[in-house]
Design an enzyme around this catalytic site. Structure first.
Site, PDB file in Angstrom:
ATOM      1  N   GLY A  67     -20.739   5.980 -14.880  1.00 25.36           N
ATOM      2  CA  GLY A  67     -19.376   5.964 -15.409  1.00 25.36           C
ATOM      3  C   GLY A  67     -19.215   5.465 -16.835  1.00 25.36           C
TER       4      GLY A  67
ATOM      5  N   ASP B 271     -17.295   1.243 -16.938  1.00 28.63           N
ATOM      6  CA  ASP B 271     -16.020   1.935 -17.129  1.00 28.63           C
ATOM      7  C   ASP B 271     -14.881   1.186 -16.460  1.00 28.63           C
ATOM      8  OD1 ASP B 271     -17.114   2.484 -14.647  1.00 28.63           O
ATOM      9  OD2 ASP B 271     -16.537   4.593 -14.622  1.00 28.63           O
TER      10      ASP B 271
ATOM     11  N   ASP C 206     -13.494  -3.257 -10.559  1.00 33.45           N
ATOM     12  CA  ASP C 206     -12.685  -2.999  -9.367  1.00 33.45           C
ATOM     13  C   ASP C 206     -12.826  -4.225  -8.453  1.00 33.45           C
ATOM     14  OD1 ASP C 206     -11.356  -1.750  -7.293  1.00 33.45           O
ATOM     15  OD2 ASP C 206     -12.578   0.025  -7.260  1.00 33.45           O
TER      16      ASP C 206
ATOM     17  N   ARG D  16     -15.430  13.834 -15.282  1.00 35.79           N
ATOM     18  CA  ARG D  16     -15.902  12.811 -16.229  1.00 35.79           C
ATOM     19  C   ARG D  16     -15.678  13.267 -17.673  1.00 35.79           C
ATOM     20  NH1 ARG D  16     -19.067   9.026 -13.218  1.00 35.79           N
ATOM     21  NH2 ARG D  16     -20.192   9.923 -11.467  1.00 35.79           N
TER      22      ARG D  16
HETATM   23  C1  PRP Z   1     -17.979   2.538 -10.148  1.00 40.03           C
HETATM   24  C2  PRP Z   1     -17.813   2.051 -11.570  1.00 40.03           C
HETATM   25  C3  PRP Z   1     -18.396   0.683 -11.555  1.00 40.03           C
HETATM   26  C4  PRP Z   1     -18.152   0.212 -10.139  1.00 40.03           C
HETATM   27  C5  PRP Z   1     -17.006  -0.754 -10.152  1.00 40.03           C
HETATM   28  O1  PRP Z   1     -19.248   3.085 -10.021  1.00 40.03           O
HETATM   29  O2  PRP Z   1     -18.469   2.897 -12.489  1.00 40.03           O
HETATM   30  O3  PRP Z   1     -19.790   0.670 -11.824  1.00 40.03           O
HETATM   31  O4  PRP Z   1     -17.837   1.372  -9.357  1.00 40.03           O
HETATM   32  O5  PRP Z   1     -16.698  -1.159  -8.857  1.00 40.03           O
HETATM   33  P1  PRP Z   1     -16.763  -2.669  -8.339  1.00 40.03           P
HETATM   34  O6  PRP Z   1     -16.076  -3.544  -9.347  1.00 40.03           O
HETATM   35  O7  PRP Z   1     -15.994  -2.535  -7.048  1.00 40.03           O
HETATM   36  O8  PRP Z   1     -18.191  -3.019  -8.118  1.00 40.03           O
HETATM   37  P2  PRP Z   1     -19.619   4.190  -8.941  1.00 40.03           P
HETATM   38  O9  PRP Z   1     -20.346   3.538  -7.814  1.00 40.03           O
HETATM   39  O10 PRP Z   1     -18.412   5.005  -8.595  1.00 40.03           O
HETATM   40  O11 PRP Z   1     -20.689   5.071  -9.702  1.00 40.03           O
HETATM   41  P3  PRP Z   1     -20.580   5.973 -11.020  1.00 40.03           P
HETATM   42  O12 PRP Z   1     -20.437   5.024 -12.190  1.00 40.03           O
HETATM   43  O13 PRP Z   1     -21.868   6.698 -11.039  1.00 40.03           O
HETATM   44  O14 PRP Z   1     -19.384   6.893 -10.893  1.00 40.03           O
END
Ligand code: PRP
Length: 188
Positions: free
Chosen positions: A52, A111, A114, A176
């Site tokens: 991301g 990115d 959460d 994306r």
């Molecule tokens: C998403 C984002 C962060 C993470 C945040 O990654 O890019 O790395 O989740 O979430 P958290 O604060 O709950 O840990 P994702 O697993 O969707 O993978 P990606 O970046 O490949 O889309």
């Protein structure tokens, strides 16, 4: 149920509503880099968490040029713990950085912040390798979703708990490429 390009089931949806436009993002990226540049910038390495972060990180890197700062760069790929799992909150490194970060000032870039599990666990791991400092930088911060105590040192925008895509963020690895952040609206 529809199926996306990767064969994943996808609900009927659209991504028409723009939450943050590209000009607003560009201005905020420069402000973030101004703040980052005011901190320790010697032996700086920017570490992006894939996938991301790649768009955000590319714009951050170009913005460092205005400050005549020349960071090294590397990337990490982590395992996803899945949206339903809160069991251990463990985050595994699937693809590690290759740069030596001992004694370096690390800027860890993602990115979105959460639950906080990804950045919290990754920061601990990198600190254990002897980094001099680790600062974290995220484009988006969903404070309402936090499950572990964690705040980013630099955050672009606080947003409510919407499903958002674009500028690196995805829905089943799609969207994306959008130059802005859009809300995903689901339909029956
Ligand atoms: C998403 C984002 C962060 C993470 C945040 O990654 O890019 O790395 O989740 O979430 P958290 O604060 O709950 O840990 P994702 O697993 O969707 O993978 P990606 O970046 O490949 O889309």
């Amino acid at each position: 149920m529809n199926y996306g390009a990767g064969g994943y089931p996808m609900q009927v949806h659209d991504v028409k509503e723009i939450l943050i436009d590209k000009h607003t993002i560009a201005k905020r990226v420069d402000e973030l880099v101004d703040d980052i540049a005011a901190g320790p910038s010697g032996n700086l390495i920017v570490v992006g968490i894939l996938k991301g972060s790649f768009v955000f990180l590319a714009d951050l890197m170009r913005s460092f040029h205005r400050h005549d700062i020349h960071p090294r760069i590397d990337f990490l790929t982590l395992s996803s713990y899945g949206s339903g799992s809160t069991s251990s909150g463990e985050v595994e490194i699937i693809h590690d950085i290759r740069e030596d970060i001992s004694g370096a000032n690390v800027l860890l870039v993602d990115d979105i912040l959460d639950t906080g599990r990804t950045l919290s666990a990754t920061k601990k791991r990198l600190l254990a390798r002897g980094a001099k400092s680790i600062r974290t930088c995220v484009l988006l911060d969903k404070k309402a979703r936090r499950a572990v105590e964690f705040e980013a040192d630099h955050a672009g925008f606080s947003i409510d708990d919407h499903f958002v895509v674009g500028y690196g963020l995805d829905y089943n690895n799609l969207y994306r490429e959008l130059p802005h952040i859009a809300k995903v609206s689901f339909h029956d």
